[in-house]
Design a protein around this motif. Structure first.
Motif, short mmCIF file in Angstrom:
data_model
loop_
_atom_site.label_atom_id
_atom_site.label_comp_id
_atom_site.label_asym_id
_atom_site.label_seq_id
_atom_site.Cartn_x
_atom_site.Cartn_y
_atom_site.Cartn_z
N GLU A 160 101.77 32.94 75.39
CA GLU A 160 103.03 32.39 75.94
C GLU A 160 103.70 33.24 77.13
O GLU A 160 104.29 32.75 77.97
CB GLU A 160 104.03 32.08 74.81
CG GLU A 160 103.73 30.81 73.79
CD GLU A 160 102.84 31.61 72.60
OE1 GLU A 160 102.88 32.86 72.31
OE2 GLU A 160 102.19 30.80 72.00
N ILE A 161 103.47 34.46 76.92
CA ILE A 161 103.99 35.51 77.90
C ILE A 161 103.41 35.27 79.25
O ILE A 161 104.15 35.35 80.28
CB ILE A 161 103.94 36.96 77.28
CG1 ILE A 161 104.84 37.20 76.17
CG2 ILE A 161 104.57 37.84 78.22
CD1 ILE A 161 104.67 38.30 75.46
N LEU B 166 101.81 32.69 80.53
CA LEU B 166 101.93 31.26 81.04
C LEU B 166 103.31 30.94 81.60
O LEU B 166 104.56 31.41 81.13
CB LEU B 166 101.50 30.43 80.07
CG LEU B 166 100.08 30.11 79.48
CD1 LEU B 166 100.00 29.29 78.40
CD2 LEU B 166 99.21 29.61 80.73
N PRO B 167 103.65 30.49 82.78
CA PRO B 167 104.80 30.03 83.18
C PRO B 167 105.37 28.89 82.61
O PRO B 167 104.84 27.89 82.04
CB PRO B 167 104.57 29.62 84.57
CG PRO B 167 103.36 29.34 84.55
CD PRO B 167 102.19 29.87 83.66
N SER B 168 106.86 29.01 82.17
CA SER B 168 107.41 27.90 81.50
C SER B 168 108.39 27.02 82.12
O SER B 168 108.46 27.55 83.42
CB SER B 168 108.50 28.89 80.43
OG SER B 168 109.45 29.19 81.02
N ALA B 169 108.77 26.08 81.97
CA ALA B 169 109.66 25.12 82.68
C ALA B 169 110.70 25.81 83.12
O ALA B 169 111.26 25.47 84.24
CB ALA B 169 109.67 23.89 81.86
N ARG B 170 111.37 26.64 82.29
CA ARG B 170 112.49 27.48 82.71
C ARG B 170 112.32 28.32 83.80
O ARG B 170 113.12 28.41 84.75
CB ARG B 170 112.85 28.21 81.62
CG ARG B 170 114.12 28.80 81.60
CD ARG B 170 114.68 29.42 80.43
NE ARG B 170 115.89 30.36 80.70
CZ ARG B 170 116.60 31.49 79.92
NH1 ARG B 170 115.88 31.55 78.65
NH2 ARG B 170 117.55 31.89 80.27
N THR B 171 111.28 29.14 83.80
CA THR B 171 110.84 30.13 85.11
C THR B 171 110.43 29.23 86.20
O THR B 171 110.64 29.60 87.40
CB THR B 171 109.95 30.90 84.63
OG1 THR B 171 108.65 30.30 84.23
CG2 THR B 171 110.23 31.94 83.52
N LEU B 172 109.92 27.92 86.07
CA LEU B 172 109.73 27.20 87.37
C LEU B 172 110.88 26.61 87.94
O LEU B 172 110.79 26.53 89.12
CB LEU B 172 108.71 26.10 87.03
CG LEU B 172 107.12 26.56 86.31
CD1 LEU B 172 106.46 25.53 86.06
CD2 LEU B 172 106.40 27.23 87.69
#
Length: 161
Positions: free
Chosen positions: A4-5, A7-13
């Motif tokens: 999980e660390i 992979l880019p999350s929706a929040r960071t995108l």
């Protein structure tokens, strides 16, 4: 290391898009201010129009007779049976914006100025026409009337409307 660390999350995108949107909002800020000023002026015009429709403009001229509000002057003790208006007074000077200088009917000036909200028009009628038409057969009645006329304090009939 967890997956999980990396992979880019929706929040960071969304952070990259957020900066673009903030810059766009700063560019549109002046336009929003202009629209707000236009809406404010429209609202003020509506309020002014409503106020002008409701208000009754009351103006007096030099030489007009007026009554004065007893609450404003405190000439007589306030109470349930106290008169609400006193006078009549004559307007001596117009000071502008609804302010007037008054004098009593005997010519004594009133020391302070009075606002139009504390005054009310007094309709008076003089009896001078009766003195001019005193013919000899009516002299006794005229003399009696003149005597009563000189005794009276105000020398006029007061009609308050």
């Amino acid at each position: 290391m967890p997956a999980e660390i990396g992979l880019p999350s929706a929040r960071t995108l969304m952070m990259e898009d957020n900066e673009k949107e903030l810059r766009m909002n700063l560019d549109l800020l002046e336009e929003r201010r202009k629209l707000a000023a236009i809406c404010e002026s429209k609202y003020k015009n509506q309020l002014q129009k409503y106020y002008d429709a409701q208000v009754k403009i009351c103006e007096f001229h030099k030489g007009d007779y007026v009554f004065r509000n007893n609450e404003a002057s405190n000439a007589e003790l306030p109470g349930k049976l106290a008169p609400t208006w006193e006078g009549p007074y004559e307007i001596v000077e117009i000071l502008g914006k609804g302010a007037y200088k008054l004098k009593k009917l005997d010519g004594t000036p009133i020391p302070r100025t009075w606002n139009v909200e504390q005054l009310r028009r007094c309709y008076m009628q003089k009896f001078e026409f009766l003195f001019q038409a005193c013919a000899p057969p009516y002299w006794p009645a005229c003399l009696l009337f003149r005597f009563a006329y000189q005794i009276s304090l105000f020398e006029m009939i007061l009609i308050q409307i």
